[in-house]
Scaffold this motif. Structure first.
Motif, PDB file in Angstrom:
ATOM      1  N   ALA A  33      24.623  62.814  70.773  1.00  0.00           N
ATOM      2  CA  ALA A  33      23.388  62.056  70.553  1.00  0.00           C
ATOM      3  C   ALA A  33      22.881  62.254  69.134  1.00  0.00           C
ATOM      4  N   MET A  34      22.952  63.489  68.626  1.00  0.00           N
ATOM      5  CA  MET A  34      22.521  63.757  67.263  1.00  0.00           C
ATOM      6  C   MET A  34      23.435  63.072  66.246  1.00  0.00           C
ATOM      7  N   GLU A  35      24.733  63.094  66.535  1.00  0.00           N
ATOM      8  CA  GLU A  35      25.684  62.445  65.620  1.00  0.00           C
ATOM      9  C   GLU A  35      25.418  60.943  65.538  1.00  0.00           C
ATOM     10  N   LEU A  36      25.159  60.327  66.688  1.00  0.00           N
ATOM     11  CA  LEU A  36      24.844  58.891  66.686  1.00  0.00           C
ATOM     12  C   LEU A  36      23.505  58.618  66.006  1.00  0.00           C
ATOM     13  N   ALA A  37      22.529  59.529  66.219  1.00  0.00           N
ATOM     14  CA  ALA A  37      21.216  59.355  65.585  1.00  0.00           C
ATOM     15  C   ALA A  37      21.340  59.386  64.066  1.00  0.00           C
ATOM     16  N   VAL A  38      22.194  60.276  63.554  1.00  0.00           N
ATOM     17  CA  VAL A  38      22.416  60.336  62.104  1.00  0.00           C
ATOM     18  C   VAL A  38      23.103  59.066  61.622  1.00  0.00           C
ATOM     19  N   ALA A  39      24.089  58.577  62.396  1.00  0.00           N
ATOM     20  CA  ALA A  39      24.834  57.374  62.006  1.00  0.00           C
ATOM     21  C   ALA A  39      23.918  56.160  61.906  1.00  0.00           C
ATOM     22  N   TYR A  40      22.955  56.044  62.809  1.00  0.00           N
ATOM     23  CA  TYR A  40      22.007  54.937  62.750  1.00  0.00           C
ATOM     24  C   TYR A  40      20.818  55.250  61.841  1.00  0.00           C
ATOM     25  N   GLY A  41      20.424  56.526  61.806  1.00  0.00           N
ATOM     26  CA  GLY A  41      19.233  56.899  61.049  1.00  0.00           C
ATOM     27  C   GLY A  41      19.405  56.844  59.546  1.00  0.00           C
ATOM     28  N   LEU A  42      20.584  57.229  59.040  1.00  0.00           N
ATOM     29  CA  LEU A  42      20.795  57.231  57.593  1.00  0.00           C
ATOM     30  C   LEU A  42      20.684  55.823  56.985  1.00  0.00           C
ATOM     31  N   PRO A  43      21.427  54.827  57.512  1.00  0.00           N
ATOM     32  CA  PRO A  43      21.246  53.472  56.963  1.00  0.00           C
ATOM     33  C   PRO A  43      19.821  52.961  57.123  1.00  0.00           C
ATOM     34  N   PHE A  44      19.194  53.298  58.265  1.00  0.00           N
ATOM     35  CA  PHE A  44      17.818  52.843  58.475  1.00  0.00           C
ATOM     36  C   PHE A  44      16.873  53.483  57.462  1.00  0.00           C
TER      37      PHE A  44
END
Length: 632
Positions: A567-578
């Motif tokens: 969940a954290m890995e996916l959050a980083v993947a979406y959070g960084l571009p956002f």
């Protein structure tokens, strides 16, 4: 087994891996088809020739942008498709197939994917043709007749554009396979978007990226010099800066954090931080592309909100007064009131003398045949009569204050020290306001407010005309009231008397409504494409997690811990571009605010929040798919 059948079996078995890609391409085809259908439609002729021409230009421009975007999206998707298939296709070499036959297998399979997206897009486009126009009409509040199905021409144009673009990149993939070695095809998956992570190189890219991105932000807000050139340069610099940011600064920060044991060994960080670093090596280009697409989407949505607000402001400005008279006579107010009140009660009225000076005596930034000058005291009285706010003090004897009108958008460079010459005397312009003191007349003439004494001194240079302004309460009586005022104008032909009437049913700016509706659809295209690219990447990465997950479970790591790490890995993947998009949007929307001379901070916040909500849906979908694929 024939090549076509083998390609079909591969396509069928791997279709779920590319479903997001197919759906995104189909959505792009759907929107492009409906725009083409609008270009060939006669529905908007009822809005008038001028509006129809503007709408055709807007729709044609949107179609061109979609076509350019389609080139990029198909290029990226076919590259991902090729990289995903190369390792598997390389195995066919050991089965005795030549590169030409393997390339043919890939070409057939790729075209099956492309044709399925085209077919789905065309079918959905034809089914939603009427709905598309209804939504555009509802958003823009335009009343037009709806054609429920597209004609053959838009379908043929859409198919030709799509197939031409897709065919070029499919053939490029075929040629790539023909020229590839066996080892290259087998190791392609591991080489995909790999970047050597040397510290000094990352630091160099981070410094250059920050500098280029900062310059891009600066150029976005710069309003002097060539404004259009600044805008194009800003786009290029921000794009390059974001690319270097994800290729240098972001991995450098994560590698630095990973080197600190106090940070790394807290909670589940050791399970996902190193994985993020590895994924960043492979996917940094994807993150940069998605960030740019999200920035395009939030800017398009902000443009839609801003255009809607600007349109409403302009309409309110133009309808400040229903009727305006300008005459050399100062005794028309009572007669004009009497004629108007025979048809409707007057809701708002004012009168003010205006000194009209020939353009040959005035030298200003704009070029008008006549200029209007207003005494500050008379304007203050008008403001009291109408309830408008007077936001500036009386100018000095060598100063003027400009009264202008709102622009839909202005790309004119800012001029900090504006000077105006009247009969060879220099005045400094202390400010500018678009408050509709003189209503629609402010669009047809340049007006300046000046000191009372200076106004009296300049009076012999021009002709003093009296302006009478009225707004009626019952707009349904507009035509009859206008006809009565025309009687007054015709009776004063020995004196200069002109009449302006603002028809409440006027549709001259209806094309602007269509513009902010189109911006909403462009927003949807960009955000769906950005989310699809990121989802597809993360979904493909999840397959590589299966072996790692099994090893970690054998080491005693429970499923919940693995789930939190994923969940954290996916959050980083979406959070960084956002996060990069959110910061960049401050400057892109800020540049838009300057061009439209309005505050868009609230619009920026709302637009970013909408994108965040949509990304949250993509995150939930990725979490579900990630778990099914072995990533959590």
């Amino acid at each position: 087994m024939g090549m076509t059948r083998l390609a079909f079996l591969n396509f069928k078995s791997g279709f779920k891996n590319y479903l997001s890609l197919v759906l995104s391409l189909a959505f792009t085809v759907l929107v492009f088809l409906n725009f083409q259908n609008m270009l060939g439609s006669d529905a908007y002729k009822v809005l008038g020739t001028r509006n129809k021409e503007y709408i055709d230009i807007l729709v044609g421009t949107a179609s061109f942008v979609l076509g350019c975007f389609m080139v990029f999206f198909i290029w990226y998707s076919t590259n991902v498709f090729l990289a995903r298939r190369k390792k598997e296709i390389g195995v066919y070499v050991f089965m005795g197939l030549s590169n030409q036959k393997i390339g043919k297998l890939y070409l057939i399979e790729t075209m099956m994917t492309g044709l399925s997206a085209l077919t789905l897009g065309l079918v959905l486009g034809m089914m939603t043709s009427g709905l598309f126009q209804m939504i555009l009409g509802a958003v823009s509040r335009l009343t037009v007749s709806i054609r429920l199905r597209p004609s053959l021409k838009p379908v043929l144009i859409t198919s030709a554009v799509y197939l031409a673009i897709y065919g070029v990149f499919a053939w490029k993939g075929y040629w790539n396979i023909v020229r590839s070695s066996v080892l290259g095809m087998i190791s392609a998956a591991k080489q995909n978007e790999y970047v050597r992570q040397k510290g000094i190189w990352l630091f160099t890219k981070a410094v250059f990226g920050a500098g280029i991105l900062g310059n891009g932000y600066f150029m976005a807000l710069k309003r002097d010099g060539n404004v259009m050139g600044n805008a194009f340069l800003s786009v290029a610099l921000v794009t390059a800066g974001v690319y270097l940011l994800f290729g240098g600064m972001v991995p450098l920060c994560f590698q630095t954090l990973a080197g600190r044991k106090g940070f790394l060994y807290k909670g589940t960080r050791i399970l996902w931080v190193n994985n993020v670093i590895f994924r960043m090596r492979k996917n940094y280009r994807t993150y940069a592309i998605v960030s740019i697409l999200m920035l395009c989407s939030v800017t398009a949505l902000a443009m839609s909100f801003a255009m809607k607000g600007r349109y409403e402001n302009i309409i309110r400005f133009e309808n400040t007064y229903t009727f305006q008279l300008m005459s050399s006579r100062d005794d028309l107010d009572h007669r004009a009131r009497t004629l108007i009140e025979e048809e409707s009660e007057i809701a708002l009225s004012s009168r003010i003398p205006v000194l009209c000076v020939d353009g040959s005596l005035v030298k200003a930034a704009e070029n008008y045949s006549r200029y209007g000058f207003v005494s500050y005291s008379f304007l203050r009285r008008l403001a009291e009569d109408t309830g408008m706010e007077l936001t500036f003090d009386e100018p000095e004897e060598d100063e003027v204050f400009k009264i202008s009108h709102p622009y839909l958008m202005s790309l004119a460079a800012e001029r900090p020290d504006v000077r105006i010459f009247i009969n060879k005397k220099e005045y400094g312009q202390t400010g500018d306001t678009s408050t509709p003191y003189l209503g629609y007349l402010q669009e047809s003439m340049s007006f300046y407010v000046m000191n009372d004494r200076e106004y009296g001194r300049l009076r012999p240079l021009g002709e003093e005309l009296y302006t009478y302004n009225y707004r009626i309460r019952d707009l349904s009586r507009f035509v009859r009231a206008r006809d009565r005022l025309d009687e007054l104008v015709s009776d004063t032909k020995d004196n200069y008397t002109g009449r302006v009437a603002i028809d409440p049913e006027s549709n001259e700016l209806d094309w602007v409504r269509m513009l902010y509706s189109i911006c909403i659809f462009m927003f949807l295209v960009f955000i769906v494409a950005g989310g699809s690219i990121l989802f597809m990447k993360l979904y493909n990465d999840a397959f590589e997690e299966q072996e790692r997950r099994q090893i970690l479970r054998k080491m005693g790591v429970d499923g919940k811990t693995l789930g939190r790490a994923a969940a954290m890995e996916l959050a980083v993947a979406y959070g960084l571009p956002f996060g990069v998009m959110a910061v960049s949007s401050i400057f892109s929307v800020g540049a838009l605010a300057k061009a439209m001379s309005m505050k868009l901070t609230g619009v920026n916040v709302v637009s970013v929040a909408v994108v965040l909500g949509i990304l949250a849906l993509w995150y939930g979908l990725s979490w579900w798919a990630y778990g099914r694929s072995g990533g959590a």
